[in-house]
Each structure stands twice: as structure tokens, then as C-alpha cells.
Scaffold this motif. Structure first.
Motif, PDB file in Angstrom:
ATOM      1  N   TYR A  20       0.811  -1.222   0.000  1.00 38.51           N
ATOM      2  CA  TYR A  20       0.000   0.000   0.000  1.00 38.51           C
ATOM      3  C   TYR A  20       0.849   1.280   0.000  1.00 38.51           C
ATOM      4  O   TYR A  20       0.545   2.209  -0.762  1.00 38.51           O
ATOM      5  CB  TYR A  20      -0.953  -0.020   1.197  1.00 38.51           C
ATOM      6  CG  TYR A  20      -1.873   1.166   1.254  1.00 38.51           C
ATOM      7  CD1 TYR A  20      -2.951   1.291   0.377  1.00 38.51           C
ATOM      8  CD2 TYR A  20      -1.669   2.175   2.197  1.00 38.51           C
ATOM      9  CE1 TYR A  20      -3.797   2.379   0.439  1.00 38.51           C
ATOM     10  CE2 TYR A  20      -2.512   3.270   2.260  1.00 38.51           C
ATOM     11  CZ  TYR A  20      -3.572   3.365   1.384  1.00 38.51           C
ATOM     12  OH  TYR A  20      -4.410   4.444   1.434  1.00 38.51           O
ATOM     13  N   VAL A  62       2.093   1.918  -3.523  1.00 36.83           N
ATOM     14  CA  VAL A  62       0.987   2.337  -4.391  1.00 36.83           C
ATOM     15  C   VAL A  62       0.648   3.807  -4.156  1.00 36.83           C
ATOM     16  O   VAL A  62       0.463   4.577  -5.104  1.00 36.83           O
ATOM     17  CB  VAL A  62      -0.255   1.451  -4.141  1.00 36.83           C
ATOM     18  CG1 VAL A  62      -1.456   1.977  -4.915  1.00 36.83           C
ATOM     19  CG2 VAL A  62       0.034   0.008  -4.536  1.00 36.83           C
ATOM     20  N   MET A  63       0.591   4.224  -2.890  1.00 35.08           N
ATOM     21  CA  MET A  63       0.252   5.613  -2.583  1.00 35.08           C
ATOM     22  C   MET A  63       1.338   6.572  -3.051  1.00 35.08           C
ATOM     23  O   MET A  63       1.056   7.722  -3.388  1.00 35.08           O
ATOM     24  CB  MET A  63       0.015   5.781  -1.076  1.00 35.08           C
ATOM     25  CG  MET A  63      -1.201   5.021  -0.568  1.00 35.08           C
ATOM     26  SD  MET A  63      -2.690   5.270  -1.587  1.00 35.08           S
ATOM     27  CE  MET A  63      -2.973   7.017  -1.354  1.00 35.08           C
ATOM     28  N   ASP A  64       2.592   6.114  -3.098  1.00 33.54           N
ATOM     29  CA  ASP A  64       3.682   6.932  -3.634  1.00 33.54           C
ATOM     30  C   ASP A  64       3.445   7.244  -5.109  1.00 33.54           C
ATOM     31  O   ASP A  64       3.657   8.384  -5.562  1.00 33.54           O
ATOM     32  CB  ASP A  64       5.017   6.197  -3.479  1.00 33.54           C
ATOM     33  CG  ASP A  64       5.825   6.788  -2.331  1.00 33.54           C
ATOM     34  OD1 ASP A  64       5.388   7.807  -1.770  1.00 33.54           O
ATOM     35  OD2 ASP A  64       6.886   6.224  -2.003  1.00 33.54           O
ATOM     36  N   THR A  65       3.041   6.230  -5.864  1.00 26.14           N
ATOM     37  CA  THR A  65       2.782   6.455  -7.289  1.00 26.14           C
ATOM     38  C   THR A  65       1.565   7.358  -7.485  1.00 26.14           C
ATOM     39  O   THR A  65       1.547   8.192  -8.391  1.00 26.14           O
ATOM     40  CB  THR A  65       2.554   5.121  -8.023  1.00 26.14           C
ATOM     41  OG1 THR A  65       1.413   4.447  -7.477  1.00 26.14           O
ATOM     42  CG2 THR A  65       3.769   4.223  -7.900  1.00 26.14           C
ATOM     43  N   VAL A  66       0.547   7.206  -6.630  1.00 26.29           N
ATOM     44  CA  VAL A  66      -0.620   8.082  -6.711  1.00 26.29           C
ATOM     45  C   VAL A  66      -0.219   9.528  -6.440  1.00 26.29           C
ATOM     46  O   VAL A  66      -0.650  10.462  -7.130  1.00 26.29           O
ATOM     47  CB  VAL A  66      -1.704   7.616  -5.721  1.00 26.29           C
ATOM     48  CG1 VAL A  66      -2.840   8.638  -5.643  1.00 26.29           C
ATOM     49  CG2 VAL A  66      -2.249   6.248  -6.124  1.00 26.29           C
ATOM     50  N   ARG A  67       0.648   9.721  -5.429  1.00 24.49           N
ATOM     51  CA  ARG A  67       1.119  11.073  -5.092  1.00 24.49           C
ATOM     52  C   ARG A  67       1.886  11.697  -6.258  1.00 24.49           C
ATOM     53  O   ARG A  67       1.692  12.869  -6.593  1.00 24.49           O
ATOM     54  CB  ARG A  67       2.006  11.004  -3.847  1.00 24.49           C
ATOM     55  CG  ARG A  67       2.619  12.352  -3.445  1.00 24.49           C
ATOM     56  CD  ARG A  67       3.615  12.191  -2.320  1.00 24.49           C
ATOM     57  NE  ARG A  67       4.660  11.246  -2.659  1.00 24.49           N
ATOM     58  CZ  ARG A  67       5.685  11.512  -3.462  1.00 24.49           C
ATOM     59  NH1 ARG A  67       5.799  12.702  -4.034  1.00 24.49           N
ATOM     60  NH2 ARG A  67       6.602  10.597  -3.707  1.00 24.49           N
ATOM     61  N   LYS A 126       1.593  11.081  -9.433  1.00 28.03           N
ATOM     62  CA  LYS A 126       0.673  11.458 -10.514  1.00 28.03           C
ATOM     63  C   LYS A 126      -0.119  12.706 -10.153  1.00 28.03           C
ATOM     64  O   LYS A 126      -0.356  13.575 -10.995  1.00 28.03           O
ATOM     65  CB  LYS A 126      -0.276  10.289 -10.812  1.00 28.03           C
ATOM     66  CG  LYS A 126       0.409   9.101 -11.479  1.00 28.03           C
ATOM     67  CD  LYS A 126      -0.571   7.957 -11.724  1.00 28.03           C
ATOM     68  CE  LYS A 126       0.137   6.787 -12.395  1.00 28.03           C
ATOM     69  NZ  LYS A 126      -0.782   5.647 -12.633  1.00 28.03           N
ATOM     70  N   GLU A 127      -0.530  12.820  -8.877  1.00 25.01           N
ATOM     71  CA  GLU A 127      -1.280  14.001  -8.448  1.00 25.01           C
ATOM     72  C   GLU A 127      -0.418  15.253  -8.494  1.00 25.01           C
ATOM     73  O   GLU A 127      -0.919  16.360  -8.741  1.00 25.01           O
ATOM     74  CB  GLU A 127      -1.830  13.786  -7.036  1.00 25.01           C
ATOM     75  CG  GLU A 127      -2.961  12.766  -6.983  1.00 25.01           C
ATOM     76  CD  GLU A 127      -3.424  12.515  -5.557  1.00 25.01           C
ATOM     77  OE1 GLU A 127      -2.698  12.932  -4.620  1.00 25.01           O
ATOM     78  OE2 GLU A 127      -4.487  11.889  -5.370  1.00 25.01           O
ATOM     79  N   ARG A 140       8.728   9.445 -13.234  1.00 22.24           N
ATOM     80  CA  ARG A 140       8.154   8.266 -12.564  1.00 22.24           C
ATOM     81  C   ARG A 140       8.945   7.010 -12.907  1.00 22.24           C
ATOM     82  O   ARG A 140       9.123   6.129 -12.066  1.00 22.24           O
ATOM     83  CB  ARG A 140       6.688   8.095 -12.976  1.00 22.24           C
ATOM     84  CG  ARG A 140       5.800   9.272 -12.578  1.00 22.24           C
ATOM     85  CD  ARG A 140       4.340   8.877 -12.453  1.00 22.24           C
ATOM     86  NE  ARG A 140       3.773   8.358 -13.678  1.00 22.24           N
ATOM     87  CZ  ARG A 140       3.211   9.105 -14.625  1.00 22.24           C
ATOM     88  NH1 ARG A 140       3.164  10.437 -14.464  1.00 22.24           N
ATOM     89  NH2 ARG A 140       2.695   8.560 -15.698  1.00 22.24           N
ATOM     90  N   LYS A 193      -7.601  -0.386 -16.419  1.00 24.50           N
ATOM     91  CA  LYS A 193      -6.726  -0.008 -17.526  1.00 24.50           C
ATOM     92  C   LYS A 193      -6.513  -1.217 -18.424  1.00 24.50           C
ATOM     93  O   LYS A 193      -6.302  -2.325 -17.931  1.00 24.50           O
ATOM     94  CB  LYS A 193      -5.352   0.463 -17.014  1.00 24.50           C
ATOM     95  CG  LYS A 193      -5.374   1.675 -16.113  1.00 24.50           C
ATOM     96  CD  LYS A 193      -3.974   1.956 -15.600  1.00 24.50           C
ATOM     97  CE  LYS A 193      -3.951   3.122 -14.633  1.00 24.50           C
ATOM     98  NZ  LYS A 193      -2.579   3.352 -14.094  1.00 24.50           N
ATOM     99  N   LEU A 248       1.261   0.663 -12.238  1.00 28.04           N
ATOM    100  CA  LEU A 248       1.270   1.829 -11.346  1.00 28.04           C
ATOM    101  C   LEU A 248       1.956   3.030 -11.982  1.00 28.04           C
ATOM    102  O   LEU A 248       1.533   4.168 -11.810  1.00 28.04           O
ATOM    103  CB  LEU A 248       1.984   1.457 -10.028  1.00 28.04           C
ATOM    104  CG  LEU A 248       1.247   0.455  -9.136  1.00 28.04           C
ATOM    105  CD1 LEU A 248       2.134   0.077  -7.949  1.00 28.04           C
ATOM    106  CD2 LEU A 248      -0.067   1.027  -8.631  1.00 28.04           C
TER     107      LEU A 248
END
Length: 365
Positions: free
Chosen positions: A182, A185-190, A192-193, A201, A312, A363
Motif C-alpha cells: 500500500y 501504491v500511494m507513492d505512485t498516486v502522489r 501522478k497528483e 516516474r 486499464k 502503477l
């Protein structure tokens, strides 16, 4: 469930065609019994000399009918039916040989209609009941048979052990996901945001891969144990299903084709019957093309699963699965043939890196 329904419909449809064929031959045998043969040699085709009778000395069996008998035997039966339907006169020898051939064919068809059933009354079409259908639905198999090996009783301690293991493993998998997967995953979400470009990336890709290799390896092994050792054995115990060959020793695999056969026996048996053999019989392709079709269909279904998970459609899993085919060919070369240890090392390298590479790609992109 789709595989179950396909197997049920396909196999019963096949048996239906055999049943109709048997009824046709039985009707022609009755017609032969009513025929008054002529005394002189008949000119009606086919002559007795053209009929193959060598197989009549053998006991007809479904296995022999499917694999050993030449196509001429089937053509002989069709010629005989055409001769009877023509109404042309038949001599005594023709009537005798025609009747023997048709009776042998009827016995062979009856054997196929019994399938794997050993009890009377379970052969087709007696299996077409709601009870039989829904009994098959709950069994831990996706290949329909008229009868399965069954156990005599339920070992409730064994069932309780598998149920407890199931929930325990799910708890461990959740902990691994929360602690190790988790955060990545949240690192990749951050990223992208925050608008980090794709090149930025991808610079994190090697570190992400290293962070995910061991957690994903643990999740992979636990998922396998959860499904094929706990859930399927729990269902098998409750349904008196005695065939517990859900997997082979895939961890000892030395090639990817061996892994495809051993890691998921129920689905392998389905693909073997309903994709591989069906491709050969229906599409008239060779074994190599049938193997390609089987791998490609399996890869497409797995890619559909990834589409449902990640929302995706990328094709990464499809590409990696199709890469197994050249790896299979490589394992049969002189450099890897008979080198089991090296083959097993290459196999485990793929198992270690494959899931984490796959997830990292989804991701990052």
C-alpha cells in the motif's frame, strides 16, 4: 462459472449427437432384421469386400473409438446406412456383415454415452436432471463428467482446519498488503497528483520494483495456497469430491509448459479439453497452432482480470504470458535440455520478478 457452463453444455451437446447417431443405427438394425436377402450376389454398394471388419473381434471402448480406430470405420457405417436407406436388394452376406458392423458401432456409442460413469442409470441422457446440474455446479472442478470419484464421508476436522487456514491466510495477506504494498501504491498516486512526468516516474521504477518483489512473492504464494490448498479442498470435503489433484509440484518445474500443466490442474484440464483438443478437431489445426490458441485465450482472460482490477487495458500481462512460448522452446534446446537445476532457477527468477514487474508497470503508466 462460465467455464463450468461451457463444459456442461459442450459435453452434453457432444453426447446428444452420439445419442442421435445411436438411435439412427438402432433403427437401421431393425430394418435389416426385416429385410429378405436375395440369393444371388447383390450389386448394391458397398460390397462386403470393401467393409473393414478387423476391428469387430475387439471389444468396443470409448478410448479405442476416439483414438485408435481409423476414419474408414466411421465411413463404413455411413455407407451401410445409405445402402439400407436406398431400398436396394441386399444379399445374405451383406445383411450379416452390415448387422455386425452396426451392432459394434452401437456398442461403441453406448460406451461413449456411459463416459466415466460406473453406476447404472448415470449415462446420457439420464444425467440431464436439475439435481445432477446443480451438484456439478458446487463441485471444485470446471470440467463436466457424468460421474466423479466420491468419498464416503466428511472429515469435519479436516474441513474446519481448511476453513480456519483460509481466514488466517487472508488476514496475513491483508497485513502484507497494508505494510509493504500500500505505501508504494500511494507513492505512485502522489507522483501522478503532483504532475511528475513519465520520465520522472520511470526513474523510480527500479526502486519500486525492489520494494515490491518480496511482498508480491509472498502474496503470490499465499494466494496459491489460499485457493488451491484451502478453498478447493474445503469444497471437496463438503461435497464428497475425492479427486484432490488440484495441483502438481509446480515449485519443482524446470520449464514454463510444465508450470502451465501443474500449477492449476482444474483450469489446465478445461483448456486441454475445450480449447486445445477442440481447436484441433473443429479448426483442423496442428498441435503447435492449438498450443498458441490455448495460450493466447488464457492470456486474454487474464488480461481481462487485470482490466477489472486496474481499470486499464494495457496488455502487459498478455505480453508476459505469451513470452512463455519462446521460453518453452528455449527449454527444449540442447543448452537447457536435461539441465533441471538451471531450468528451475530460471523458472523461479520469472516467478520472483514477474508479479512485481507487472504491478509496477500498471502503477507507473
Amino acid at each position: 462459472m462460465l467455464m463450468k457452463q461451457h463444459s456442461y453444455a459442450f459435453y452434453n451437446g457432444y453426447l446428444s449427437s452420439l445419442y442421435k447417431q445411436r438411435e439412427l443405427l438402432l433403427a437401421r438394425i431393425k430394418e435389416l432384421e426385416r429385410i429378405s436377402p436375395i440369393s444371388s450376389p447383390s450389386a448394391t454398394e458397398p460390397p462386403v469386400s470393401d467393409i473393414h471388419t478387423a476391428h469387430l473381434a475387439k471389444v468396443p471402448s470409448a478410448r479405442e473409438r476416439r483414438q485408435s480406430l481409423p476414419a474408414e470405420n466411421i465411413l463404413d457405417a455411413e455407407k451401410i446406412v445409405a445402402a439400407i436407406d436406398s431400398g436396394e436388394p441386399l444379399d445374405q452376406e451383406q445383411v450379416r456383415v452390415f448387422e455386425e458392423v452396426l451392432k459394434w458401432e452401437v456398442d461403441a456409442l453406448s460406451d461413449e454415452l456411459r463416459g466415466k460413469s460406473t453406476e447404472p442409470g448415470r449415462e446420457y441422457p439420464n444425467n440431464l436432471t436439475l439435481r445432477n446440474h446443480y451438484e456439478y455446479i458446487v463441485l471444485p472442478t470446471v470440467v463436466y463428467e457424468l460421474q466423479y470419484p466420491r468419498s464416503g464421508s466428511i472429515n469435519w476436522y479436516y474441513a474446519a482446519e481448511k476453513a480456519a487456514a483460509c481466514f488466517g491466510i487472508i488476514f496475513v495477506m491483508i497485513m502484507i498488503s497494508q505494510a509493504f504494498i500500500y505505501p508504494v501504491v500511494m507513492d505512485t498516486v502522489r507522483m501522478k497528483e503532483e504532475g511528475v512526468p513519465l520520465a520522472g516516474r520511470f526513474r523510480q521504477f527500479p526502486w519500486m520494483l525492489l520494494d515490491l518483489i518480496f511482498p508480491f512473492m509472498m502474496e503470490y504464494l499465499l494466494t496459491w495456497y489460499l485457493i488451491w490448498e484451502t478453498i478447493l479442498n474445503f469444497l471437496a470435503e463438503l461435497t464428497y469430491f475425492a479427486d484432490r489433484g488440484f495441483y502438481g509440484a509446480w515449485w519443482n518445474c524446470v520449464s514454463w509448459d510444465q508450470f502451465a500443466r501443474d500449477w492449476n490442474r482444474p483450469v489446465h484440464n478445461f483448456l486441454l479439453r475445450h480449447v486445445y483438443h477442440s481447436s484441433i478437431s473443429a479448426m483442423k489445426v496442428d498441435k503447435h497452432t492449438a498450443t498458441l490458441i490455448t495460450f493466447f485465450l488464457s492470456a486474454c482472460v487474464h488480461e481481462l482480470i487485470m482490466w477489472c482490477i486496474f481499470k486499464k487495458l494495457r496488455g502487459y500481462l498478455l505480453f508476459l504470458q505469451m513470452c512463455q512460448l519462446p521460453l518453452v522452446r528455449l527449454s527444449r534446446t540442447k543448452w537447457l535440455r536435461n539441465r533441471a537445476t538451471l531450468g528451475n532457477v530460471i523458472f523461479w527468477l520469472g516467478i520472483f520478478t514477474g508479479p512485481s514487474i507487472l504491478c509496477s508497470l500498471y502503477l507507473i503508466l
